[in-house]
Design a protein around this motif. Structure first.
Motif, mmCIF file in Angstrom:
data_model
loop_
_atom_site.group_PDB
_atom_site.id
_atom_site.type_symbol
_atom_site.label_atom_id
_atom_site.label_comp_id
_atom_site.label_asym_id
_atom_site.label_seq_id
_atom_site.Cartn_x
_atom_site.Cartn_y
_atom_site.Cartn_z
ATOM 1 N N LYS A 4 0.849 -1.186 0.000
ATOM 2 C CA LYS A 4 0.000 0.000 0.000
ATOM 3 C C LYS A 4 0.894 1.247 0.000
ATOM 4 O O LYS A 4 1.788 1.374 0.830
ATOM 5 C CB LYS A 4 -0.880 -0.030 1.248
ATOM 6 N N PRO A 5 0.656 2.169 -0.920
ATOM 7 C CA PRO A 5 1.482 3.381 -0.945
ATOM 8 C C PRO A 5 1.181 4.287 0.251
ATOM 9 O O PRO A 5 0.097 4.248 0.824
ATOM 10 C CB PRO A 5 1.092 4.064 -2.249
ATOM 11 N N PHE A 6 2.157 5.085 0.607
ATOM 12 C CA PHE A 6 2.021 6.109 1.636
ATOM 13 C C PHE A 6 1.342 7.296 0.952
ATOM 14 O O PHE A 6 1.899 7.876 0.011
ATOM 15 C CB PHE A 6 3.408 6.485 2.169
ATOM 16 N N VAL A 7 0.131 7.650 1.392
ATOM 17 C CA VAL A 7 -0.665 8.676 0.718
ATOM 18 C C VAL A 7 -0.465 10.026 1.410
ATOM 19 O O VAL A 7 -0.717 10.168 2.606
ATOM 20 C CB VAL A 7 -2.162 8.298 0.714
ATOM 21 N N VAL A 17 3.870 25.822 -7.379
ATOM 22 C CA VAL A 17 4.485 25.210 -6.197
ATOM 23 C C VAL A 17 3.886 23.825 -5.950
ATOM 24 O O VAL A 17 4.608 22.842 -5.745
ATOM 25 C CB VAL A 17 4.308 26.111 -4.950
ATOM 26 N N ARG A 18 2.574 23.739 -5.994
ATOM 27 C CA ARG A 18 1.883 22.471 -5.735
ATOM 28 C C ARG A 18 2.324 21.393 -6.723
ATOM 29 O O ARG A 18 2.704 20.287 -6.331
ATOM 30 C CB ARG A 18 0.368 22.671 -5.798
ATOM 31 N N VAL A 33 -1.698 13.276 -3.429
ATOM 32 C CA VAL A 33 -3.010 13.779 -3.826
ATOM 33 C C VAL A 33 -2.956 15.290 -3.619
ATOM 34 O O VAL A 33 -2.756 15.757 -2.494
ATOM 35 C CB VAL A 33 -4.141 13.154 -2.979
ATOM 36 N N CYS A 34 -3.109 16.036 -4.697
ATOM 37 C CA CYS A 34 -2.972 17.494 -4.633
ATOM 38 C C CYS A 34 -4.320 18.183 -4.763
ATOM 39 O O CYS A 34 -5.128 17.806 -5.613
ATOM 40 C CB CYS A 34 -2.078 17.973 -5.764
ATOM 41 N N VAL A 35 -4.516 19.186 -3.938
ATOM 42 C CA VAL A 35 -5.692 20.045 -4.032
ATOM 43 C C VAL A 35 -5.260 21.483 -3.785
ATOM 44 O O VAL A 35 -4.221 21.737 -3.179
ATOM 45 C CB VAL A 35 -6.806 19.628 -3.040
ATOM 46 N N ALA A 36 -6.100 22.418 -4.244
ATOM 47 C CA ALA A 36 -5.751 23.834 -4.178
ATOM 48 C C ALA A 36 -6.423 24.587 -3.044
ATOM 49 O O ALA A 36 -6.120 25.749 -2.827
ATOM 50 C CB ALA A 36 -6.097 24.511 -5.503
ATOM 51 N N ASP A 37 -7.343 23.927 -2.317
ATOM 52 C CA ASP A 37 -8.082 24.674 -1.299
ATOM 53 C C ASP A 37 -8.625 23.744 -0.217
ATOM 54 O O ASP A 37 -8.520 22.518 -0.309
ATOM 55 C CB ASP A 37 -9.210 25.477 -1.934
ATOM 56 N N GLY A 38 -9.203 24.348 0.798
ATOM 57 C CA GLY A 38 -9.759 23.599 1.913
ATOM 58 C C GLY A 38 -10.905 22.696 1.511
ATOM 59 O O GLY A 38 -11.024 21.572 2.014
ATOM 60 N N ALA A 39 -11.751 23.154 0.605
ATOM 61 C CA ALA A 39 -12.887 22.330 0.169
ATOM 62 C C ALA A 39 -12.393 21.044 -0.480
ATOM 63 O O ALA A 39 -12.916 19.957 -0.214
ATOM 64 C CB ALA A 39 -13.777 23.115 -0.796
ATOM 65 N N GLY A 40 -11.391 21.158 -1.329
ATOM 66 C CA GLY A 40 -10.821 19.979 -1.965
ATOM 67 C C GLY A 40 -10.193 19.045 -0.950
ATOM 68 O O GLY A 40 -10.316 17.818 -1.040
ATOM 69 N N ARG A 46 -12.703 12.955 3.372
ATOM 70 C CA ARG A 46 -13.939 12.174 3.509
ATOM 71 C C ARG A 46 -13.888 10.891 2.686
ATOM 72 O O ARG A 46 -14.466 9.881 3.063
ATOM 73 C CB ARG A 46 -15.153 12.990 3.068
ATOM 74 N N GLU A 47 -13.216 10.946 1.540
ATOM 75 C CA GLU A 47 -13.306 9.858 0.578
ATOM 76 C C GLU A 47 -12.186 8.829 0.636
ATOM 77 O O GLU A 47 -12.328 7.744 0.094
ATOM 78 C CB GLU A 47 -13.387 10.433 -0.839
ATOM 79 N N GLN A 48 -11.065 9.165 1.252
ATOM 80 C CA GLN A 48 -9.966 8.202 1.270
ATOM 81 C C GLN A 48 -9.094 8.351 2.498
ATOM 82 O O GLN A 48 -9.139 9.366 3.184
ATOM 83 C CB GLN A 48 -9.136 8.294 -0.003
ATOM 84 N N THR A 49 -8.311 7.326 2.736
ATOM 85 C CA THR A 49 -7.384 7.329 3.867
ATOM 86 C C THR A 49 -6.115 8.056 3.448
ATOM 87 O O THR A 49 -5.556 7.790 2.381
ATOM 88 C CB THR A 49 -7.042 5.886 4.282
ATOM 89 N N VAL A 50 -5.690 8.963 4.296
ATOM 90 C CA VAL A 50 -4.493 9.756 4.059
ATOM 91 C C VAL A 50 -3.499 9.431 5.166
ATOM 92 O O VAL A 50 -3.879 9.319 6.328
ATOM 93 C CB VAL A 50 -4.857 11.267 4.059
ATOM 94 N N ASP A 51 -2.212 9.296 4.808
ATOM 95 C CA ASP A 51 -1.172 8.978 5.784
ATOM 96 C C ASP A 51 -0.426 10.211 6.277
ATOM 97 O O ASP A 51 0.222 10.164 7.327
ATOM 98 C CB ASP A 51 -0.177 7.989 5.175
ATOM 99 N N LEU A 52 -0.488 11.301 5.513
ATOM 100 C CA LEU A 52 0.188 12.547 5.877
ATOM 101 C C LEU A 52 -0.549 13.696 5.208
ATOM 102 O O LEU A 52 -0.899 13.610 4.032
ATOM 103 C CB LEU A 52 1.650 12.527 5.409
ATOM 104 N N LEU A 53 -0.756 14.770 5.961
ATOM 105 C CA LEU A 53 -1.330 16.000 5.430
ATOM 106 C C LEU A 53 -0.246 17.071 5.425
ATOM 107 O O LEU A 53 0.385 17.310 6.457
ATOM 108 C CB LEU A 53 -2.508 16.464 6.290
ATOM 109 N N VAL A 54 -0.025 17.676 4.265
ATOM 110 C CA VAL A 54 0.859 18.833 4.143
ATOM 111 C C VAL A 54 -0.026 19.973 3.680
ATOM 112 O O VAL A 54 -0.639 19.890 2.608
ATOM 113 C CB VAL A 54 1.994 18.587 3.121
ATOM 114 N N THR A 55 -0.140 21.026 4.481
ATOM 115 C CA THR A 55 -1.046 22.112 4.118
ATOM 116 C C THR A 55 -0.437 23.481 4.341
ATOM 117 O O THR A 55 0.248 23.723 5.336
ATOM 118 C CB THR A 55 -2.388 22.006 4.879
ATOM 119 N N ASP A 56 -0.706 24.346 3.388
ATOM 120 C CA ASP A 56 -0.405 25.759 3.537
ATOM 121 C C ASP A 56 -1.405 26.319 4.552
ATOM 122 O O ASP A 56 -2.514 25.798 4.686
ATOM 123 C CB ASP A 56 -0.575 26.447 2.181
#
Length: 123
Positions: A4-7, A17-18, A33-40, A46-56
């Protein structure tokens, strides 16, 4: 057997930059998994398991801190990297022991070292 990849969920409103950092962080063992805003970000959480969050911190539709707090609602032990041009040590401490500050501008090597350390500790 497939490993399983590290997400990594990477939230950054600056397209260049993103896309640049996502391309450089991607490895055979990582899925970015890249998104441009909080809504994304909220939708991904909500939809998938994430192993690390990097956020501006400063997002066009709110604060990356709110995204981090919501992510902790899904997984209280989720490692989070919060990025900003401001000193974030106190902010990261207020989020809890799995939050790590990263001051902008940062070098890829600095981000890579932190991501690698957090990925190793998660396994």
């Amino acid at each position: 057997m497939t490993v399983k990849p590290f997400v990594i969920l990477y939230v950054e409103d600056n397209d260049f930059v993103r896309e640049s950092f996502a391309e450089l962080l991607a490895t055979a063992d990582r899925r970015i998994v890249c998104v441009a805003d909080g809504a994304g970000a909220r939708e991904v959480l909500r939809e998938q398991t994430v192993d690390l969050l990097v956020t501006d911190i400063n997002l066009p539709d709110g604060s990356g801190l709110d995204v981090a707090r919501e992510a902790f609602g899904h997984n209280p032990t989720l490692p989070v990297i919060v990025c900003s041009g401001q000193d974030l040590r106190d902010v990261a401490r207020s989020l809890g022991p799995t939050a790590h500050p990263l001051s902008k501008p940062f070098e890829l090597e600095e981000l890579e070292a932190l991501v690698e350390r957090l990925a190793r500790s998660a396994t």
